[in-house]
Design an enzyme around this catalytic site. Structure first.
Site, mmCIF file in Angstrom:
data_model
loop_
_atom_site.group_PDB
_atom_site.id
_atom_site.type_symbol
_atom_site.label_atom_id
_atom_site.label_comp_id
_atom_site.label_asym_id
_atom_site.label_seq_id
_atom_site.Cartn_x
_atom_site.Cartn_y
_atom_site.Cartn_z
ATOM 1 N N ASP A 162 0.859 -1.181 0.000
ATOM 2 C CA ASP A 162 0.000 0.000 0.000
ATOM 3 C C ASP A 162 0.898 1.234 0.000
ATOM 4 O OD1 ASP A 162 -2.347 -1.444 0.195
ATOM 5 O OD2 ASP A 162 -2.973 -0.606 2.119
ATOM 6 N N SER A 179 8.158 3.323 5.223
ATOM 7 C CA SER A 179 9.336 3.625 4.417
ATOM 8 C C SER A 179 9.022 3.434 2.953
ATOM 9 C CB SER A 179 10.534 2.775 4.833
ATOM 10 O OG SER A 179 11.699 3.270 4.210
ATOM 11 N N HIS A 199 4.157 -7.662 0.184
ATOM 12 C CA HIS A 199 3.709 -8.927 -0.403
ATOM 13 C C HIS A 199 4.430 -9.224 -1.717
ATOM 14 C CE1 HIS A 199 0.014 -9.586 2.191
ATOM 15 N NE2 HIS A 199 0.457 -8.394 2.570
#
EC number: 4.1.1.65
Length: 281
Positions: A90, A248, A143
């Site tokens: 995200d 980050s 992911h």
């Protein structure tokens, strides 16, 4: 002027000490402290706690435990099409495109070299890249963007500059200066790398196969090889690779010139498992 002061402070703040102190607070299991920090973060960063698998903040053992929270099942659907490369995180798709003459775009008017980023001059197959910035409000797990087998992991020590639009525009070679973890995978399109870039206040980088690797666990470059018969660490697209304990940047490197991105411009919001690129026939 405000940006100049912020950048100046980045150079004088003791990065490692500051991050270690923040890590101590973030790992505290004191109920009152961790609940205060969680509520403060939800309010300040406008975190949508309704997306979390666990919405009761009392169930989180620490602030870090809250920051690596899992999402509700099915909240980020993923394409089953093998020709789709999905977003690993995200965040904001800050830059993406071709790796030209061995260089990647950091921000408008600024580039940095692939060699400096991965601390390896022998790898020349990467031709495409995408950089995703995770803000404190975002989901912090990373992911797998494509089916693949882990072959190598490289820890590269470095600075811990804050990573955001201001530092990207003002700190030369930002992503090649900061501490980072490069994970290499063998895939159907060739070698793909997923890079976890550390930053100021990031209390740690962890992977599901190794555990905590950063911040500043090692003074020198460390290499773990997994491409032998003793290991068989495989991931399906969408599987969890690891996480940041705050926020980050993730950079994905790809080898195939027949990859086309699904976006027309940078700085677009993107969700984990969302279509990032298409592998052409």
């Amino acid at each position: 002027m405000k940006d100049k002061i912020f950048i100046f402070l980045q150079y004088i703040i003791p990065h490692s000490l500051t991050s270690r102190l923040v890590s101590k607070l973030a790992e505290s299991k004191n109920k009152h402290l961790k609940n205060y920090l969680i509520n403060l973060a939800i309010k300040k960063f406008k975190i949508d706690i309704s997306e979390a698998k666990e919405t009761d903040i009392n169930k989180y053992t620490s602030f870090n435990n809250f920051f690596i929270r899992e999402l509700k099942d099915g909240l980020r659907p993923i394409s089953s099409d093998k020709k789709i490369i999905s977003s690993p995180a995200d965040g904001v798709l800050s830059e993406f495109g071709d790796i030209t003459n061995g260089s990647l775009v950091q921000a408008k008017g600024k580039t940095f070299t692939l060699k400096a980023l991965i601390a390896d001059s022998s790898t020349t197959d990467f031709t495409k890249f995408a950089t995703i910035y995770l803000s404190p409000k975002d989901y912090h797990r990373v992911h797998m963007p494509i089916d693949g087998k882990l072959t190598k992991m490289v820890y590269i020590p470095g600075k811990l500059f804050s990573v955001n639009k201001v530092t990207a525009q003002n700190v030369d070679d930002l992503f090649a200066k900061n501490e980072r973890l490069v994970c290499y995978f063998k895939t159907e399109i060739g070698e793909v790398a997923v890079i976890f870039v550390g930053a100021l206040l990031v209390a740690g980088i962890e992977t599901v196969w190794h555990g905590k690797v950063a911040p500043n666990y090692y003074k020198d470059i460390q290499i773990w090889n997994y491409d032998n018969d003793s290991f068989n660490i495989e991931f399906k697209k969408g599987d969890t690779l690891g996480w940041f304990n705050f926020g980050s940047t993730v950079i994905i490197l790809m080898p195939n010139n027949n990859i086309s991105f699904k976006y027309n411009q940078s700085n677009a919001n993107i969700s984990v498992n969302q279509d990032l690129a298409l592998i052409a026939e």
